[in-house]
Design a protein around this motif. Structure first.
Motif: not given
Ligand SMILES: N[C@@H](CCOP(=O)(O)O)C(=O)O
Ligand SMILES: Nc1ncnc2c1ncn2[C@@H]1O[C@H](COP(=O)(O)OP(=O)(O)O)[C@@H](O)[C@H]1O
Length: 312
Positions: A33-36, A188-192, A206-211, A271-273, A275-277, A288-293
């Motif tokens: 987990g990343i945020t919470n 809105a964030d249904l990643f693996k 899980i993680d419905f906090y962008y719903a 959208r994710f390009w 947010s990651r930028l 409290l997030t780490y940077t994704k590419d």
């Molecule tokens: N799935 C997103 C990250 C979602 O945001 P977060 O604040 O829960 O880290 C991504 O891979 O960019």
């Protein structure tokens, strides 16, 4: 690591008195987990997940927790929040908003099979159908207006070619509107990493906090962009077809949705390009997030631009 707020057994045992969940047996931090902050909490009644919210405020939680409760009640695989004696799903713990939800079996998968992708598509469609009777509304805070503004804030950090590519995509998306497509509740964030699998079955989303409420096809595109993307960044056609077939077995896409599909895949990647930028160039103080590419999604946008087969 995702234990930012530490809670000791005594504090938790006292907080648990507000629930009908028996006595505390074990408290164990969850590393993923990343945020919470998340803990596994075992009581004499069973096993739960405790989430301590590091960013969302107490008054922002009802939409998300009531949505999870609604979906779980309708058979969608997701954690069910537990209500306390005051009939609330969340209250303060260690000065931060916190809630308990049912603990699901399973774990996230890194390299899903076609069968698993199909199951994700089916469950996503079930979520969209169950969402039609959810009465609360939430606008998408990360929609077209947001990504356009965000892009403007990051162009000057980027090299010229990348900025030109981003500008072109924002411009392209500005000329396409999806207002006429079916809308409803989207994850809105249904990643693996936001799906727990139990073998080939979905243990839970899980993680419905962008719903929020948005175009349903957008949610499908977000899922396809992550679930079917291989390590080299290219989409696996067999996986994409499996996810889409699973979705359409429950909720067939209409002709307009099919016509907009290729543009929507690009919108979901944009959208994710962006947010990651933003996370890369302007990390929020105290966030409290780490940077994704971001490049992963830049390459995906550019690959979608060039392709002619979109697996429908
Ligand atoms: N799935 C997103 C990250 C979602 O945001 P977060 O604040 O829960 O880290 C991504 O891979 O960019
Ligand atoms: N209801 C649940 N049942 C079982 N495990 C869960 C549950 N909720 C979260 N987890 C575990 O906690 C981890 C982090 O949860 P997540 O919601 O992704 O945290 P964050 O909001 O910090 O990103 C998940 O990867 C999963 O291992």
């Amino acid at each position: 690591m995702s234990v930012y707020t530490t809670v000791d057994n005594d504090t938790l045992a006292q907080w648990l008195e507000r629930y009908a969940l028996g006595e505390l047996v074990e408290l164990k931090g969850i590393a993923a987990g990343i945020t919470n902050t998340n803990y596994f909490v075992t009581t004499t009644h069973g096993r739960y997940v405790l989430t301590i919210f590091e960013v969302l405020k107490l008054d922002e939680l009802p939409y998300y927790l009531e949505l999870m409760s609604h979906l779980a009640r309708h058979g969608v695989a997701c954690p069910a929040p537990i209500a306390d004696h005051t009939d609330n799903f969340a209250s303060l713990l260690a000065g931060k908003p916190a809630c308990l939800v049912t603990c699901l079996p399973g774990s996230d998968v890194e390299a899903p099979s076609a069968v698993q992708c199909r199951a994700v598509g089916e469950m996503l469609a079930q979520l969209h159908l169950a969402g039609t009777t959810f009465p609360r509304k939430m606008h998408n805070p990360r929609g077209p207006h947001w990504w356009s503004q965000t892009a403007s804030a990051v162009y000057h950090y980027m090299d010229e070619a990348d900025a030109a590519s981003l500008r072109a995509e924002v411009h392209f998306q500005d000329s396409h509107r999806f207002d006429h497509l079916p809308t409803g509740v989207v994850h809105a964030d249904l990643f693996k990493d936001n799906v727990l699998m139990n073998g080939d079955a979905i243990a839970g989303f899980i993680d419905f906090y962008y719903a929020c409420n948005d175009v349903l096809l957008y949610d499908v595109a977000i899922a396809v962009n992550d679930w079917t993307r291989q390590a080299d960044g290219e989409i696996d056609g067999e996986l994409a077809r499996a996810l889409l077939a699973g979705y359409q077995a429950i909720r067939p896409l209409n002709a307009e949705e099919k016509r907009c599909w290729s543009v929507m895949l690009r919108a979901a990647a944009l959208r994710f390009w962006t947010s990651r930028l933003l996370d890369l160039y302007q990390p929020q103080e105290g966030e409290l997030t780490y940077t994704k590419d971001p490049k992963v999604f830049q390459r995906l946008v550019e690959a979608h631009r060039a392709r002619s087969d979109f697996w429908l």
